[in-house]
Design a protein around this motif. Sequence first.
Motif, PDB file in Angstrom:
ATOM      1  N   PHE A   9     -14.193  36.288  40.799  1.00 62.61           N
ATOM      2  CA  PHE A   9     -12.780  35.931  40.788  1.00 62.61           C
ATOM      3  C   PHE A   9     -12.047  36.901  41.716  1.00 62.61           C
ATOM      4  O   PHE A   9     -12.023  38.099  41.473  1.00 62.61           O
ATOM      5  CB  PHE A   9     -12.229  36.027  39.369  1.00 62.61           C
ATOM      6  N   CYS A  10     -11.465  36.368  42.782  1.00 62.29           N
ATOM      7  CA  CYS A  10     -10.752  37.234  43.726  1.00 62.29           C
ATOM      8  C   CYS A  10      -9.285  37.323  43.311  1.00 62.29           C
ATOM      9  O   CYS A  10      -8.594  36.313  43.260  1.00 62.29           O
ATOM     10  CB  CYS A  10     -10.859  36.669  45.139  1.00 62.29           C
ATOM     11  N   PRO A  11      -8.798  38.533  42.979  1.00 59.62           N
ATOM     12  CA  PRO A  11      -7.418  38.654  42.526  1.00 59.62           C
ATOM     13  C   PRO A  11      -6.411  38.353  43.640  1.00 59.62           C
ATOM     14  O   PRO A  11      -5.279  37.988  43.359  1.00 59.62           O
ATOM     15  CB  PRO A  11      -7.304  40.113  42.071  1.00 59.62           C
ATOM     16  N   LYS A  12      -6.835  38.513  44.883  1.00 61.35           N
ATOM     17  CA  LYS A  12      -5.917  38.212  45.991  1.00 61.35           C
ATOM     18  C   LYS A  12      -5.811  36.710  46.203  1.00 61.35           C
ATOM     19  O   LYS A  12      -4.721  36.163  46.272  1.00 61.35           O
ATOM     20  CB  LYS A  12      -6.425  38.890  47.268  1.00 61.35           C
ATOM     21  N   CYS A  13      -6.962  36.050  46.306  1.00 63.56           N
ATOM     22  CA  CYS A  13      -6.954  34.591  46.474  1.00 63.56           C
ATOM     23  C   CYS A  13      -6.610  33.905  45.147  1.00 63.56           C
ATOM     24  O   CYS A  13      -6.197  32.755  45.126  1.00 63.56           O
ATOM     25  CB  CYS A  13      -8.317  34.087  46.930  1.00 63.56           C
ATOM     26  N   ASN A  14      -6.818  34.649  44.049  1.00 66.15           N
ATOM     27  CA  ASN A  14      -6.567  34.140  42.702  1.00 66.15           C
ATOM     28  C   ASN A  14      -7.418  32.920  42.364  1.00 66.15           C
ATOM     29  O   ASN A  14      -6.978  32.014  41.656  1.00 66.15           O
ATOM     30  CB  ASN A  14      -5.079  33.834  42.518  1.00 66.15           C
ATOM     31  N   ILE A  15      -8.593  32.869  42.902  1.00 69.81           N
ATOM     32  CA  ILE A  15      -9.546  31.809  42.566  1.00 69.81           C
ATOM     33  C   ILE A  15     -10.948  32.403  42.588  1.00 69.81           C
ATOM     34  O   ILE A  15     -11.151  33.518  43.056  1.00 69.81           O
ATOM     35  CB  ILE A  15      -9.529  30.622  43.565  1.00 69.81           C
ATOM     36  N   LEU A  16     -11.888  31.622  42.067  1.00 67.32           N
ATOM     37  CA  LEU A  16     -13.278  32.029  42.140  1.00 67.32           C
ATOM     38  C   LEU A  16     -13.739  31.852  43.584  1.00 67.32           C
ATOM     39  O   LEU A  16     -13.557  30.775  44.154  1.00 67.32           O
ATOM     40  CB  LEU A  16     -14.117  31.166  41.212  1.00 67.32           C
ATOM     41  N   VAL A  17     -14.293  32.898  44.171  1.00 67.45           N
ATOM     42  CA  VAL A  17     -14.685  32.825  45.578  1.00 67.45           C
ATOM     43  C   VAL A  17     -16.124  33.281  45.740  1.00 67.45           C
ATOM     44  O   VAL A  17     -16.702  33.918  44.857  1.00 67.45           O
ATOM     45  CB  VAL A  17     -13.797  33.738  46.462  1.00 67.45           C
ATOM     46  N   GLU A  18     -16.675  32.974  46.880  1.00 66.54           N
ATOM     47  CA  GLU A  18     -17.958  33.540  47.237  1.00 66.54           C
ATOM     48  C   GLU A  18     -17.669  34.876  47.907  1.00 66.54           C
ATOM     49  O   GLU A  18     -16.751  34.978  48.732  1.00 66.54           O
ATOM     50  CB  GLU A  18     -18.690  32.608  48.204  1.00 66.54           C
ATOM     51  N   THR A  19     -18.419  35.891  47.525  1.00 66.97           N
ATOM     52  CA  THR A  19     -18.261  37.175  48.200  1.00 66.97           C
ATOM     53  C   THR A  19     -19.601  37.515  48.842  1.00 66.97           C
ATOM     54  O   THR A  19     -20.664  37.264  48.270  1.00 66.97           O
ATOM     55  CB  THR A  19     -17.837  38.301  47.234  1.00 66.97           C
ATOM     56  N   GLU A  20     -19.530  38.073  50.035  1.00 69.68           N
ATOM     57  CA  GLU A  20     -20.735  38.345  50.801  1.00 69.68           C
ATOM     58  C   GLU A  20     -21.077  39.823  50.677  1.00 69.68           C
ATOM     59  O   GLU A  20     -20.225  40.692  50.905  1.00 69.68           O
ATOM     60  CB  GLU A  20     -20.479  37.980  52.260  1.00 69.68           C
TER      61      GLU A  20
END
Length: 218
Positions: A9-20
């Motif tokens: 969960f990315c607090p900046k995008c505020n959605i579940l994201v893929e992180t590399e």
Amino acid sequence: MREKSFDLFCPKCNILVETEVIANGSGGFRSDAVNPIDEIDAEYHGEIYYISLCIRCKQPFMIRKSLYGILGEFESITDETVLYPTGSKLPIEDLPPMASSAYEQALKSFSASLYEPCVLMCRKSLEVVCETLNAKGSSLYGRLESLKKNGHIDQRLLNWAHQIRAIGNEAAHNIEPEIHKEDARDALDLTEAILIYIFSLTRRFESFKSRRNEKNKN
Ligand SMILES: [Zn+2]
């Protein structure tokens, strides 16, 4: 095997994201063996640390994976924790502690891809709302209806609340509930909207109104 990406969960995008993953390293291993000679057959425990970046906004994350296993036999993950950014920061204010706690648990469950507990905690957040506003009724359905009857929420919010109640019930009563990520995400966002409307904005409106009244008196 080391991970190449994490869904977080990315607090900046505020959605579940893929992180590399851009870096990883071992935090060391400990063996349960009493004598060094037994180490080969004994369980070991260890940590691996990862640094990853949100592929949308480059927000950095630090993840700790705790492992245990027996050399050459098996390796299991006992824990996966996001160390940074820490926890979930509520963008919403003036929540009663119990509502805040239920909502935070829903957020945490979501960011750990645990969608059933997520929707269960969304439903619990609604229970707390009803409790806080002294809603009357023998079921959550009835208590939500009474919130509308007493002017705490309008029809649209009531509809949202009923959907959250329904998906929460599904998670609670079905033996194999199929709660998809998208549905959990929506339940979470709608819960947040309800909490903001009922607690944060209501309180802000009250202080706005009293400031205006003070000003008009002078
Ligand atoms: Zn992001």
